[in-house]
Design a protein around this motif. Structure first.
Motif, PDB file in Angstrom:
ATOM      1  N   PHE A   1       1.634   5.052   0.864  1.00 19.85           N
ATOM      2  CA  PHE A   1       1.563   6.276   2.039  1.00 19.85           C
ATOM      3  C   PHE A   1       2.291   7.312   1.751  1.00 19.85           C
ATOM      4  CE2 PHE A   1       1.127   1.722   3.910  1.00 19.85           C
ATOM      5  CZ  PHE A   1       0.095   1.864   4.785  1.00 19.85           C
TER       6      PHE A   1
ATOM      7  N   PHE B   1      -1.947   0.316   8.793  1.00 14.26           N
ATOM      8  CA  PHE B   1      -1.696   1.373   9.094  1.00 14.26           C
ATOM      9  C   PHE B   1      -0.647   1.784  10.249  1.00 14.26           C
ATOM     10  CE2 PHE B   1      -2.694   6.183  10.250  1.00 14.26           C
ATOM     11  CZ  PHE B   1      -2.283   6.773   9.403  1.00 14.26           C
TER      12      PHE B   1
ATOM     13  N   VAL C   1      -6.700   1.005   3.919  1.00 15.44           N
ATOM     14  CA  VAL C   1      -5.954   0.031   4.808  1.00 15.44           C
ATOM     15  C   VAL C   1      -6.447  -0.106   5.838  1.00 15.44           C
ATOM     16  CG1 VAL C   1      -3.573   0.442   3.749  1.00 15.44           C
ATOM     17  CG2 VAL C   1      -4.470   1.875   5.769  1.00 15.44           C
TER      18      VAL C   1
ATOM     19  N   SER D   1      -2.860   7.377   4.457  1.00 17.54           N
ATOM     20  CA  SER D   1      -2.592   6.100   3.407  1.00 17.54           C
ATOM     21  C   SER D   1      -3.247   6.610   2.262  1.00 17.54           C
ATOM     22  CB  SER D   1      -3.382   5.106   4.058  1.00 17.54           C
ATOM     23  OG  SER D   1      -4.742   5.366   4.116  1.00 17.54           O
TER      24      SER D   1
ATOM     25  N   ALA E   1       0.924  -1.087   0.033  1.00 16.43           N
ATOM     26  CA  ALA E   1       0.029  -0.088  -0.006  1.00 16.43           C
ATOM     27  C   ALA E   1       0.920   1.265  -0.095  1.00 16.43           C
ATOM     28  CB  ALA E   1      -0.919  -0.085   1.205  1.00 16.43           C
TER      29      ALA E   1
END
Length: 259
Positions: free
Chosen positions: A31, A195, A190, A186, A29
């Motif tokens: 960020f 996180f 998530v 983010s 993911a």
């Protein structure tokens, strides 16, 4: 093993504003994390204008700053009621608007332990709320939110790795010495566990605090970003003085007319 790949790094006047942002890929993911050097940056909380009206947007915060000053980085900074007043402790420039809340309750705020972001001269700290209440530190600015993401190096005990609760989330973490703070959002949905691990495993912050989900947004015009949405409550911002920036730039470059 930390699975993190730096994708892009965006720097803007780090020696003047004391801040820089980067977008990274962590465990699948993306960020965006804005690192703030507390000794160099002018970091503040914003809620109301001089008339007592909630500001609510990054643009309105910019509009109340003195001439030449602007909001370089900002994000929503804690949960708020329908009238956009803060849910828990809120202190702005030494003035307390709302008291600390330490009882458990509904929603993410009441998912204890929650915590307080405390900003003082050249330092930041994230402190568990009941610890804060027992021995309140000096805070020029403070905002309470919850839950804590990282508590003395450990993830919040209620976070589940396989939770199916996904949201765009934002929060803040600090290093052990308190001279460095990260404002993080983010860039895709998530869960809490993912996180919180970004703070603990990638940023290696011993303490971190959740601000919100769904309404989470970031203002960072130097990287071409200023998220829109309905008005919010407390706002955490880094303020820079364009006149000072220009003067320092000219000195570093050797002055105007040097070619």
């Amino acid at each position: 093993m930390i699975r993190a790949i730096a994708l892009l790094t965006f720097l803007f006047a780090p020696t003047i504003s004391g801040a820089q942002c980067e977008t990274v890929l962590f465990d699948g993911a993306e960020f965006t994390a804005c690192e703030v050097e507390m000794a160099e940056a002018d970091v503040r909380l914003f809620l109301r204008d001089e008339a007592g009206t909630v500001l609510g947007t990054f643009g309105r915060v910019d509009s109340v700053l003195p001439e030449g000053a602007r909001l370089a980085i900002a994000m929503n900074a804690g949960m708020f009621h329908e009238d956009r007043s803060p849910v828990g402790l809120y202190v702005e420039d030494g003035e307390q608007e709302m008291r600390i809340i330490t009882s458990d309750g509904p929603g993410n705020f009441g998912l204890l332990p929650n915590g307080v972001l405390c900003l003082d001269e050249g330092a930041a700290s994230v402190i568990e709320s009941r610890t804060f209440e027992e021995s309140p530190p000096s805070c020029r600015h403070a905002t309470q939110s919850g839950p804590m993401l990282v508590i003395d190096g450990a993830l919040h005990p209620r976070f589940l790795p396989d939770s199916d609760s996904y949201n765009i989330r934002n929060g803040v973490g600090v290093n052990a010495s308190g001279d460095r703070m990260w404002m993080v959002i983010s860039d895709q949905a998530v869960n809490f566990h993912h996180f919180a691990r970004f703070f603990r495993d990638y940023l290696q912050t011993p303490n971190a605090l959740y601000f919100d989900g769904r309404v989470s947004r970031l203002h960072a015009p130097e990287i071409g970003r200023s998220d829109l949405g309905f008005p919010i409550g407390p706002i955490l911002g880094v303020v820079v003085d364009d006149l000072v920036d220009r003067t320092v730039d000219e000195t570093v470059d050797g002055g105007q007319g040097d070619g």
